[in-house]
Design an enzyme around this catalytic site. Sequence first.
Site, PDB file in Angstrom:
ATOM      1  N   PRO A   1       0.838  -1.199   0.000  1.00 18.01           N
ATOM      2  CG  PRO A   1       0.001  -1.048   2.163  1.00 18.01           C
ATOM      3  CD  PRO A   1       0.713  -1.981   1.239  1.00 18.01           C
ATOM      4  CD  GLU A   2       2.267   5.710  -2.690  1.00 12.15           C
ATOM      5  OE1 GLU A   2       2.942   6.707  -3.005  1.00 12.15           O
ATOM      6  OE2 GLU A   2       2.489   4.577  -3.165  1.00 12.15           O
TER       7      GLU A   2
END
Length: 537
Positions: free
Chosen positions: A482-483
Amino acid sequence: MPLPGSAGCKLASSPSPTTPCGLARLVATCALLLLPWLAPVLAMSPGRIAELRQETVAMFYHGFDNYMKIAFPEDELRPVSCTPLTRDPINPRNVELNDVLGNYSLTLIDSLSTLAILASAPPDSQNTGPKALAGFQDGVAALVVQYGDGRAGPSGLGARGRGFDVDSKVQVFETVIRGVGGLLSAHLFAVGELPITGYDVKKAGLDIEKHPIAWPNGFRYNGQLLRLALDLAQRLLPAFYTQTGMPYPRVNLRHGIPFYVNSPLHDTAGPSPDKAQTSPEITETCSAGAGSLVLEFTVLSRLTGDPRFEQAAKRAFWAVWSRRSNIGLIGAGVDAEEGHWIGGFSGIGAGIDSFFEYALKTHILLSGHELPNQTIPNHIPQESWLDPNQIYSPLSDKDNSPDSFLEAWHHAHAAIKRHLYSDMHHPHYVNAHISTGSPQTFWIDSLGAYYSGLLTLAGELDEAIETHLLYTALWTRYSALPERWSVRDGNVEGGLGWWPGRPEFIESTYHLYRATRDPWYLMWVVGPPRRAHGREE
Protein backbone atom coordinates in the site's frame (compact mmCIF):
# COMPACT_ATOMS: atom_id res chain seq x y z
CA MET A 1 30.88 -7.30 2.02
CA PRO A 2 31.09 -3.64 3.11
CA LEU A 3 32.23 -1.13 0.53
CA PRO A 4 35.75 0.23 1.04
CA GLY A 5 35.59 3.00 3.58
CA SER A 6 32.08 2.22 4.78
CA ALA A 7 31.61 2.11 8.52
CA GLY A 8 30.00 -0.76 10.35
CA CYS A 9 26.59 0.02 11.77
CA LYS A 10 25.70 -0.61 15.39
CA LEU A 11 22.02 -1.06 15.98
CA ALA A 12 20.00 1.15 18.28
CA SER A 13 19.70 0.08 21.89
CA SER A 14 17.21 -2.73 21.54
CA PRO A 15 17.38 -6.49 21.18
CA SER A 16 19.45 -7.20 18.12
CA PRO A 17 17.69 -9.10 15.33
CA THR A 18 20.66 -11.44 15.31
CA THR A 19 20.12 -12.43 18.97
CA PRO A 20 17.56 -15.09 19.90
CA CYS A 21 15.34 -12.51 21.63
CA GLY A 22 15.36 -9.98 18.82
CA LEU A 23 14.97 -12.58 16.11
CA ALA A 24 12.05 -14.23 17.87
CA ARG A 25 10.25 -10.92 18.17
CA LEU A 26 10.64 -10.15 14.48
CA VAL A 27 9.77 -13.61 13.25
CA ALA A 28 6.68 -13.80 15.42
CA THR A 29 5.10 -10.88 13.59
CA CYS A 30 5.55 -12.50 10.18
CA ALA A 31 5.71 -16.24 10.73
CA LEU A 32 2.07 -17.14 10.23
CA LEU A 33 2.04 -15.31 6.92
CA LEU A 34 5.42 -16.46 5.64
CA LEU A 35 5.67 -20.10 6.67
CA PRO A 36 3.42 -21.53 3.93
CA TRP A 37 6.01 -20.58 1.32
CA LEU A 38 9.22 -21.50 3.14
CA ALA A 39 9.26 -25.12 1.98
CA PRO A 40 8.89 -24.37 -1.76
CA VAL A 41 11.59 -21.69 -1.51
CA LEU A 42 14.11 -24.00 0.09
CA ALA A 43 13.40 -26.60 -2.57
CA MET A 44 13.45 -24.25 -5.59
CA SER A 45 15.28 -26.04 -8.39
CA PRO A 46 17.22 -24.59 -11.32
CA GLY A 47 14.37 -25.69 -13.57
CA ARG A 48 11.87 -23.74 -11.49
CA ILE A 49 14.12 -20.69 -11.53
CA ALA A 50 14.33 -20.90 -15.33
CA GLU A 51 10.55 -21.19 -15.51
CA LEU A 52 10.11 -18.08 -13.37
CA ARG A 53 12.67 -16.25 -15.47
CA GLN A 54 10.66 -17.03 -18.57
CA GLU A 55 7.46 -15.83 -16.89
CA THR A 56 9.19 -12.53 -16.25
CA VAL A 57 10.25 -12.26 -19.88
CA ALA A 58 6.70 -13.02 -21.03
CA MET A 59 5.35 -10.37 -18.67
CA PHE A 60 7.70 -7.77 -20.12
CA TYR A 61 6.81 -8.58 -23.71
CA HIS A 62 3.10 -8.55 -22.92
CA GLY A 63 3.45 -4.89 -22.03
CA PHE A 64 6.13 -3.86 -24.49
CA ASP A 65 4.75 -5.54 -27.60
CA ASN A 66 1.30 -4.10 -27.02
CA TYR A 67 2.77 -0.65 -26.40
CA MET A 68 4.69 -0.76 -29.68
CA LYS A 69 1.66 -2.11 -31.55
CA ILE A 70 -1.00 0.20 -30.12
CA ALA A 71 0.53 3.27 -28.46
CA PHE A 72 3.96 4.03 -29.98
CA PRO A 73 5.15 6.74 -30.58
CA GLU A 74 3.05 8.17 -27.73
CA ASP A 75 4.37 7.90 -24.20
CA GLU A 76 2.36 5.10 -22.62
CA LEU A 77 -0.42 2.54 -23.15
CA ARG A 78 -3.61 2.42 -21.13
CA PRO A 79 -3.79 -1.21 -19.93
CA VAL A 80 -7.58 -1.60 -19.88
CA SER A 81 -8.90 0.44 -22.80
CA CYS A 82 -5.77 -0.34 -24.86
CA THR A 83 -5.43 3.23 -26.11
CA PRO A 84 -2.42 5.56 -26.00
CA LEU A 85 -1.93 7.57 -22.82
CA THR A 86 -0.77 11.11 -23.52
CA ARG A 87 -0.44 14.43 -21.73
CA ASP A 88 -3.57 16.18 -20.53
CA PRO A 89 -4.01 19.10 -22.96
CA ILE A 90 -7.20 20.29 -21.29
CA ASN A 91 -5.71 20.68 -17.82
CA PRO A 92 -2.05 21.73 -17.96
CA ARG A 93 -1.92 21.63 -14.16
CA ASN A 94 -2.57 17.91 -14.11
CA VAL A 95 0.99 17.41 -12.90
CA GLU A 96 0.46 13.78 -11.91
CA LEU A 97 0.27 13.04 -15.63
CA ASN A 98 2.02 15.93 -17.36
CA ASP A 99 5.12 15.90 -15.17
CA VAL A 100 6.07 12.50 -16.52
CA LEU A 101 4.67 12.34 -20.04
CA GLY A 102 6.64 14.62 -22.35
CA ASN A 103 5.43 13.41 -25.76
CA TYR A 104 8.74 11.73 -26.53
CA SER A 105 7.94 7.99 -26.58
CA LEU A 106 8.85 7.49 -22.94
CA THR A 107 7.99 3.79 -22.72
CA LEU A 108 10.33 2.92 -25.59
CA ILE A 109 13.18 4.90 -24.03
CA ASP A 110 12.47 3.19 -20.70
CA SER A 111 12.43 -0.24 -22.34
CA LEU A 112 15.64 -0.14 -24.39
CA SER A 113 17.85 -1.02 -21.43
CA THR A 114 15.50 -3.81 -20.40
CA LEU A 115 15.78 -5.29 -23.89
CA ALA A 116 19.58 -5.01 -23.71
CA ILE A 117 19.63 -6.86 -20.38
CA LEU A 118 17.31 -9.57 -21.69
CA ALA A 119 19.66 -9.95 -24.67
CA SER A 120 22.16 -11.56 -22.29
CA ALA A 121 19.69 -14.22 -21.17
CA PRO A 122 21.07 -17.77 -21.09
CA PRO A 123 20.17 -19.94 -24.09
CA ASP A 124 16.60 -21.26 -23.95
CA SER A 125 13.92 -22.69 -26.17
CA GLN A 126 12.26 -19.28 -26.51
CA ASN A 127 15.32 -17.70 -28.14
CA THR A 128 15.10 -14.96 -25.51
CA GLY A 129 18.56 -13.45 -25.95
CA PRO A 130 18.68 -13.05 -29.76
CA LYS A 131 15.06 -11.86 -29.83
CA ALA A 132 15.77 -9.17 -27.23
CA LEU A 133 18.93 -8.01 -29.01
CA ALA A 134 16.99 -7.63 -32.26
CA GLY A 135 14.25 -5.79 -30.36
CA PHE A 136 16.82 -3.45 -28.83
CA GLN A 137 18.31 -2.61 -32.21
CA ASP A 138 14.89 -2.18 -33.82
CA GLY A 139 13.82 0.04 -30.93
CA VAL A 140 16.83 2.33 -31.35
CA ALA A 141 16.12 2.60 -35.08
CA ALA A 142 12.44 3.39 -34.43
CA LEU A 143 13.34 6.13 -31.95
CA VAL A 144 15.73 7.78 -34.42
CA VAL A 145 13.03 7.73 -37.10
CA GLN A 146 10.79 9.75 -34.79
CA TYR A 147 13.31 12.22 -33.31
CA GLY A 148 16.23 12.32 -35.71
CA ASP A 149 19.85 11.48 -35.02
CA GLY A 150 20.71 14.50 -32.89
CA ARG A 151 22.65 16.31 -35.59
CA ALA A 152 22.06 19.83 -36.87
CA GLY A 153 21.55 18.82 -40.53
CA PRO A 154 18.67 17.10 -42.31
CA SER A 155 19.31 13.79 -40.55
CA GLY A 156 18.50 15.49 -37.26
CA LEU A 157 14.87 16.02 -38.25
CA GLY A 158 12.62 13.11 -37.35
CA ALA A 159 8.97 12.37 -38.03
CA ARG A 160 7.94 14.09 -34.76
CA GLY A 161 10.47 16.89 -34.82
CA ARG A 162 14.11 17.79 -34.39
CA GLY A 163 15.23 16.02 -31.26
CA PHE A 164 12.98 16.75 -28.30
CA ASP A 165 11.74 20.12 -29.51
CA VAL A 166 8.25 19.61 -28.13
CA ASP A 167 5.94 22.06 -26.37
CA SER A 168 5.77 20.02 -23.15
CA LYS A 169 6.24 21.30 -19.60
CA VAL A 170 7.77 18.40 -17.73
CA GLN A 171 9.30 17.67 -14.36
CA VAL A 172 13.08 18.00 -14.41
CA PHE A 173 13.69 15.02 -12.12
CA GLU A 174 11.51 12.55 -14.04
CA THR A 175 12.93 13.67 -17.37
CA VAL A 176 16.50 13.24 -16.18
CA ILE A 177 16.18 9.83 -14.57
CA ARG A 178 13.95 8.31 -17.26
CA GLY A 179 14.61 10.28 -20.44
CA VAL A 180 18.28 11.25 -20.19
CA GLY A 181 19.16 8.17 -18.13
CA GLY A 182 17.35 5.81 -20.48
CA LEU A 183 19.06 7.23 -23.55
CA LEU A 184 22.50 7.13 -21.93
CA SER A 185 22.25 3.56 -20.69
CA ALA A 186 20.97 2.40 -24.08
CA HIS A 187 23.90 4.19 -25.75
CA LEU A 188 26.37 2.43 -23.47
CA PHE A 189 24.85 -0.91 -24.41
CA ALA A 190 24.93 0.01 -28.11
CA VAL A 191 28.66 0.79 -28.07
CA GLY A 192 29.57 -2.19 -25.88
CA GLU A 193 30.57 -0.23 -22.76
CA LEU A 194 27.83 -2.17 -20.99
CA PRO A 195 28.17 -5.78 -22.12
CA ILE A 196 25.60 -7.84 -24.00
CA THR A 197 26.35 -11.54 -24.34
CA GLY A 198 27.18 -12.36 -27.95
CA TYR A 199 27.24 -8.72 -29.06
CA ASP A 200 30.87 -8.02 -29.87
CA VAL A 201 31.66 -4.44 -30.80
CA LYS A 202 35.20 -4.08 -32.08
CA LYS A 203 35.29 -0.30 -31.99
CA ALA A 204 37.69 0.30 -29.11
CA GLY A 205 39.42 3.62 -29.56
CA LEU A 206 37.55 4.42 -32.78
CA ASP A 207 35.29 7.40 -33.42
CA ILE A 208 31.91 5.75 -33.98
CA GLU A 209 30.67 8.80 -35.85
CA LYS A 210 33.27 8.03 -38.50
CA HIS A 211 33.18 4.26 -38.04
CA PRO A 212 29.53 3.38 -37.24
CA ILE A 213 28.43 -0.01 -35.94
CA ALA A 214 26.45 -1.95 -38.54
CA TRP A 215 23.44 -3.90 -37.22
CA PRO A 216 21.61 -6.77 -38.92
CA ASN A 217 18.48 -4.62 -39.37
CA GLY A 218 20.43 -2.28 -41.65
CA PHE A 219 20.78 0.48 -39.04
CA ARG A 220 24.22 1.98 -38.52
CA TYR A 221 24.76 3.16 -34.96
CA ASN A 222 27.01 6.20 -34.74
CA GLY A 223 26.07 7.70 -31.37
CA GLN A 224 22.53 8.82 -32.14
CA LEU A 225 21.29 8.09 -28.60
CA LEU A 226 24.11 10.06 -26.97
CA ARG A 227 23.38 13.07 -29.16
CA LEU A 228 19.68 12.82 -28.37
CA ALA A 229 20.49 12.62 -24.64
CA LEU A 230 22.54 15.79 -25.02
CA ASP A 231 19.66 17.47 -26.84
CA LEU A 232 17.20 16.55 -24.08
CA ALA A 233 19.53 17.57 -21.25
CA GLN A 234 20.27 20.96 -22.81
CA ARG A 235 16.55 21.65 -22.82
CA LEU A 236 16.54 21.16 -19.04
CA LEU A 237 19.36 23.60 -18.28
CA PRO A 238 17.14 26.70 -17.98
CA ALA A 239 15.64 25.19 -14.83
CA PHE A 240 19.02 25.47 -13.10
CA TYR A 241 18.99 29.28 -13.27
CA THR A 242 17.93 29.89 -9.67
CA GLN A 243 19.19 31.91 -6.72
CA THR A 244 19.98 28.71 -4.82
CA GLY A 245 21.56 26.32 -7.32
CA MET A 246 18.65 23.93 -6.87
CA PRO A 247 16.69 23.55 -10.13
CA TYR A 248 13.13 24.65 -10.56
CA PRO A 249 10.84 21.62 -10.57
CA ARG A 250 9.59 22.07 -14.15
CA VAL A 251 10.75 23.26 -17.55
CA ASN A 252 9.19 23.50 -21.00
CA LEU A 253 11.26 21.48 -23.45
CA ARG A 254 10.73 24.09 -26.19
CA HIS A 255 10.31 27.39 -24.36
CA GLY A 256 12.38 26.98 -21.18
CA ILE A 257 11.12 28.68 -18.00
CA PRO A 258 9.15 31.83 -18.94
CA PHE A 259 6.75 30.99 -16.09
CA TYR A 260 9.46 31.39 -13.41
CA VAL A 261 9.57 35.16 -13.52
CA ASN A 262 12.22 35.58 -10.81
CA SER A 263 14.83 33.43 -12.47
CA PRO A 264 18.25 35.00 -13.09
CA LEU A 265 17.89 33.72 -16.64
CA HIS A 266 15.56 36.63 -17.27
CA ASP A 267 18.01 39.16 -15.85
CA THR A 268 21.31 39.62 -17.68
CA ALA A 269 22.67 41.43 -14.63
CA GLY A 270 22.63 38.17 -12.65
CA PRO A 271 20.78 37.19 -9.47
CA SER A 272 18.88 40.02 -7.85
CA PRO A 273 16.79 38.93 -4.84
CA ASP A 274 15.46 42.48 -4.35
CA LYS A 275 13.55 42.28 -7.64
CA ALA A 276 11.43 39.30 -6.62
CA GLN A 277 7.92 39.19 -7.99
CA THR A 278 4.93 37.03 -7.26
CA SER A 279 5.45 33.99 -9.46
CA PRO A 280 2.42 32.34 -11.03
CA GLU A 281 4.24 29.03 -10.91
CA ILE A 282 4.93 26.82 -7.91
CA THR A 283 8.62 26.95 -7.04
CA GLU A 284 8.55 24.12 -4.51
CA THR A 285 10.76 21.19 -5.41
CA CYS A 286 11.89 18.34 -3.18
CA SER A 287 15.21 17.03 -1.92
CA ALA A 288 14.96 13.97 -4.13
CA GLY A 289 14.01 15.97 -7.21
CA ALA A 290 16.76 18.55 -6.79
CA GLY A 291 19.52 16.32 -5.46
CA SER A 292 19.10 13.15 -7.53
CA LEU A 293 20.50 14.22 -10.89
CA VAL A 294 24.23 13.62 -10.43
CA LEU A 295 24.51 10.11 -11.87
CA GLU A 296 22.89 10.82 -15.23
CA PHE A 297 24.35 14.29 -15.69
CA THR A 298 27.85 13.15 -14.71
CA VAL A 299 27.76 10.30 -17.21
CA LEU A 300 26.55 12.70 -19.90
CA SER A 301 29.33 15.18 -19.16
CA ARG A 302 32.02 12.50 -19.15
CA LEU A 303 30.80 10.99 -22.45
CA THR A 304 30.43 14.32 -24.27
CA GLY A 305 33.25 16.32 -22.69
CA ASP A 306 30.69 19.00 -21.78
CA PRO A 307 31.05 19.77 -18.05
CA ARG A 308 27.89 21.87 -17.66
CA PHE A 309 25.64 19.03 -16.61
CA GLU A 310 27.89 17.38 -14.02
CA GLN A 311 28.62 20.72 -12.37
CA ALA A 312 24.97 21.82 -12.30
CA ALA A 313 23.81 18.52 -10.80
CA LYS A 314 26.55 18.44 -8.16
CA ARG A 315 25.84 22.04 -7.20
CA ALA A 316 22.18 21.15 -6.74
CA PHE A 317 23.09 18.16 -4.56
CA TRP A 318 25.29 20.27 -2.28
CA ALA A 319 22.67 23.03 -2.18
CA VAL A 320 20.23 20.54 -0.66
CA TRP A 321 22.78 19.01 1.69
CA SER A 322 24.00 22.40 2.94
CA ARG A 323 20.47 23.09 4.22
CA ARG A 324 20.36 20.08 6.55
CA SER A 325 19.27 20.84 10.08
CA ASN A 326 21.55 21.03 13.10
CA ILE A 327 20.79 17.36 13.80
CA GLY A 328 21.67 16.31 10.26
CA LEU A 329 18.19 15.77 8.77
CA ILE A 330 16.91 17.05 5.45
CA GLY A 331 13.30 17.85 4.62
CA ALA A 332 11.08 16.81 1.76
CA GLY A 333 9.83 20.09 0.27
CA VAL A 334 12.18 22.99 -0.43
CA ASP A 335 11.69 26.27 -2.28
CA ALA A 336 14.03 26.42 -5.27
CA GLU A 337 14.02 30.24 -5.25
CA GLU A 338 14.23 31.06 -1.55
CA GLY A 339 15.97 27.92 -0.32
CA HIS A 340 13.86 27.37 2.79
CA TRP A 341 12.24 24.10 3.76
CA ILE A 342 8.52 23.78 3.12
CA GLY A 343 7.02 21.77 5.96
CA GLY A 344 8.97 20.46 8.91
CA PHE A 345 9.02 16.74 8.14
CA SER A 346 11.99 14.51 7.52
CA GLY A 347 12.03 10.83 6.62
CA ILE A 348 13.43 8.34 4.11
CA GLY A 349 10.44 8.07 1.77
CA ALA A 350 8.59 10.25 -0.74
CA GLY A 351 10.28 13.55 -1.53
CA ILE A 352 13.60 12.57 0.07
CA ASP A 353 14.33 8.96 -0.89
CA SER A 354 16.68 9.06 -3.87
CA PHE A 355 18.83 11.85 -2.40
CA PHE A 356 20.42 9.26 -0.12
CA GLU A 357 20.76 6.80 -3.00
CA TYR A 358 22.60 9.33 -5.11
CA ALA A 359 24.96 10.23 -2.27
CA LEU A 360 26.28 6.67 -2.04
CA LYS A 361 25.98 5.78 -5.72
CA THR A 362 27.77 8.96 -6.84
CA HIS A 363 30.68 7.92 -4.65
CA ILE A 364 30.67 4.52 -6.35
CA LEU A 365 30.39 6.03 -9.84
CA LEU A 366 33.19 8.56 -9.37
CA SER A 367 35.63 6.38 -7.45
CA GLY A 368 38.78 5.65 -9.42
CA HIS A 369 38.19 8.50 -11.88
CA GLU A 370 39.95 11.82 -12.24
CA LEU A 371 38.31 14.98 -10.97
CA PRO A 372 36.32 16.56 -13.80
CA ASN A 373 37.66 19.17 -16.16
CA GLN A 374 35.45 22.22 -15.65
CA THR A 375 36.69 24.06 -18.75
CA ILE A 376 34.29 24.18 -21.69
CA PRO A 377 36.01 22.56 -24.71
CA ASN A 378 36.48 24.80 -27.73
CA HIS A 379 34.78 22.38 -30.11
CA ILE A 380 31.38 22.70 -28.44
CA PRO A 381 29.14 25.07 -30.44
CA GLN A 382 28.08 28.25 -28.69
CA GLU A 383 24.75 28.94 -30.42
CA SER A 384 21.86 29.25 -27.99
CA TRP A 385 24.41 28.63 -25.28
CA LEU A 386 23.19 28.19 -21.72
CA ASP A 387 25.44 27.47 -18.78
CA PRO A 388 23.82 28.07 -15.39
CA ASN A 389 27.16 27.40 -13.68
CA GLN A 390 28.39 30.82 -14.87
CA ILE A 391 26.22 32.65 -12.32
CA TYR A 392 27.87 30.85 -9.39
CA SER A 393 31.37 30.39 -8.07
CA PRO A 394 33.02 27.24 -9.44
CA LEU A 395 32.73 24.06 -7.41
CA SER A 396 35.80 23.12 -5.42
CA ASP A 397 37.80 19.93 -5.76
CA LYS A 398 36.17 18.80 -2.53
CA ASP A 399 32.71 19.37 -4.02
CA ASN A 400 33.72 17.17 -6.96
CA SER A 401 35.42 14.48 -4.90
CA PRO A 402 33.84 11.01 -4.60
CA ASP A 403 34.92 10.92 -0.95
CA SER A 404 32.75 13.95 -0.20
CA PHE A 405 29.67 12.10 -1.42
CA LEU A 406 30.59 9.10 0.72
CA GLU A 407 31.00 11.39 3.71
CA ALA A 408 27.58 12.90 3.04
CA TRP A 409 26.07 9.40 2.94
CA HIS A 410 27.69 8.43 6.25
CA HIS A 411 26.47 11.59 7.97
CA ALA A 412 22.99 11.22 6.49
CA HIS A 413 22.67 7.59 7.54
CA ALA A 414 23.96 8.36 11.05
CA ALA A 415 21.26 11.03 11.47
CA ILE A 416 18.59 8.65 10.11
CA LYS A 417 19.70 5.92 12.50
CA ARG A 418 19.73 8.27 15.46
CA HIS A 419 16.48 10.16 14.84
CA LEU A 420 14.28 8.16 12.46
CA TYR A 421 14.95 4.50 13.27
CA SER A 422 12.39 2.90 15.56
CA ASP A 423 12.01 -0.65 16.82
CA MET A 424 8.50 -0.06 18.13
CA HIS A 425 6.23 -2.86 16.86
CA HIS A 426 8.63 -3.61 13.97
CA PRO A 427 11.99 -2.09 12.97
CA HIS A 428 11.21 0.81 10.63
CA TYR A 429 11.84 4.52 10.05
CA VAL A 430 9.43 7.19 11.26
CA ASN A 431 8.76 10.66 9.89
CA ALA A 432 10.22 13.16 12.32
CA HIS A 433 10.57 16.90 12.78
CA ILE A 434 13.56 18.11 10.81
CA SER A 435 14.91 20.27 13.66
CA THR A 436 14.06 18.31 16.79
CA GLY A 437 13.87 14.71 15.59
CA SER A 438 10.57 14.22 17.42
CA PRO A 439 8.26 11.70 15.69
CA GLN A 440 5.52 13.36 13.66
CA THR A 441 3.73 10.51 11.91
CA PHE A 442 3.76 6.75 12.30
CA TRP A 443 3.27 5.52 8.75
CA ILE A 444 5.69 4.14 6.23
CA ASP A 445 5.30 4.50 2.46
CA SER A 446 6.02 2.08 -0.37
CA LEU A 447 8.85 4.26 -1.68
CA GLY A 448 10.71 3.73 1.59
CA ALA A 449 11.20 0.06 0.72
CA TYR A 450 14.30 1.08 -1.29
CA TYR A 451 16.30 1.80 1.87
CA SER A 452 17.05 -1.82 2.72
CA GLY A 453 18.63 -2.26 -0.69
CA LEU A 454 20.70 0.90 -0.25
CA LEU A 455 21.88 -0.31 3.15
CA THR A 456 22.88 -3.60 1.54
CA LEU A 457 25.01 -1.77 -1.04
CA ALA A 458 26.60 0.20 1.80
CA GLY A 459 27.47 -2.95 3.75
CA GLU A 460 24.95 -2.24 6.53
CA LEU A 461 23.53 -5.74 6.21
CA ASP A 462 22.08 -6.32 9.69
CA GLU A 463 20.00 -3.16 9.54
CA ALA A 464 18.96 -3.95 5.98
CA ILE A 465 17.71 -7.40 6.93
CA GLU A 466 15.66 -6.31 9.93
CA THR A 467 14.01 -3.26 8.32
CA HIS A 468 13.15 -5.29 5.21
CA LEU A 469 10.98 -7.70 7.19
CA LEU A 470 8.06 -5.31 7.72
CA TYR A 471 7.78 -4.67 3.98
CA THR A 472 7.94 -8.41 3.37
CA ALA A 473 5.04 -8.97 5.74
CA LEU A 474 3.01 -6.25 4.01
CA TRP A 475 3.75 -7.72 0.58
CA THR A 476 2.55 -11.08 1.86
CA ARG A 477 -0.59 -9.59 3.34
CA TYR A 478 -1.64 -7.46 0.35
CA SER A 479 0.25 -9.05 -2.59
CA ALA A 480 1.62 -5.53 -3.11
CA LEU A 481 2.63 -2.57 -0.96
CA PRO A 482 0.00 0.00 0.00
CA GLU A 483 1.16 3.54 -0.66
CA ARG A 484 1.06 4.23 3.08
CA TRP A 485 0.69 1.88 6.01
CA SER A 486 0.31 2.85 9.65
CA VAL A 487 2.76 1.01 11.89
CA ARG A 488 0.94 2.29 14.95
CA ASP A 489 -2.57 1.25 13.86
CA GLY A 490 -1.65 -1.78 11.79
CA ASN A 491 -3.65 -0.83 8.72
CA VAL A 492 -3.63 1.25 5.53
CA GLU A 493 -3.09 4.92 6.30
CA GLY A 494 -5.64 7.48 5.12
CA GLY A 495 -7.19 5.23 2.48
CA LEU A 496 -3.94 5.20 0.48
CA GLY A 497 -4.09 1.51 -0.32
CA TRP A 498 -3.25 1.69 -4.02
CA TRP A 499 0.06 0.44 -5.45
CA PRO A 500 1.33 1.94 -8.74
CA GLY A 501 3.72 -0.91 -9.50
CA ARG A 502 6.69 0.58 -7.69
CA PRO A 503 9.89 -1.54 -7.90
CA GLU A 504 11.58 -0.51 -4.64
CA PHE A 505 10.68 -3.59 -2.57
CA ILE A 506 11.65 -5.98 -5.37
CA GLU A 507 14.96 -4.20 -5.90
CA SER A 508 15.85 -4.29 -2.21
CA THR A 509 14.92 -7.96 -2.02
CA TYR A 510 17.14 -8.69 -5.00
CA HIS A 511 20.10 -6.89 -3.39
CA LEU A 512 19.58 -8.84 -0.16
CA TYR A 513 19.46 -12.11 -2.06
CA ARG A 514 22.67 -11.28 -3.90
CA ALA A 515 24.37 -10.29 -0.65
CA THR A 516 23.23 -13.25 1.46
CA ARG A 517 22.47 -15.95 -1.13
CA ASP A 518 19.61 -16.88 1.16
CA PRO A 519 16.98 -18.61 -1.06
CA TRP A 520 14.26 -17.17 1.16
CA TYR A 521 14.76 -13.83 -0.59
CA LEU A 522 14.49 -15.41 -4.01
CA MET A 523 10.86 -16.17 -3.23
CA TRP A 524 10.17 -12.48 -2.72
CA VAL A 525 11.93 -11.43 -5.90
CA VAL A 526 9.46 -13.53 -7.90
CA GLY A 527 6.63 -12.74 -5.49
CA PRO A 528 4.17 -14.73 -3.39
CA PRO A 529 1.01 -16.15 -4.98
CA ARG A 530 -0.88 -13.32 -6.68
CA ARG A 531 -4.47 -12.35 -6.11
CA ALA A 532 -6.68 -10.65 -8.65
CA HIS A 533 -7.53 -7.02 -8.02
CA GLY A 534 -9.93 -4.51 -9.56
CA ARG A 535 -9.28 -3.12 -13.01
CA GLU A 536 -7.97 0.41 -13.24
CA GLU A 537 -6.31 2.46 -15.94
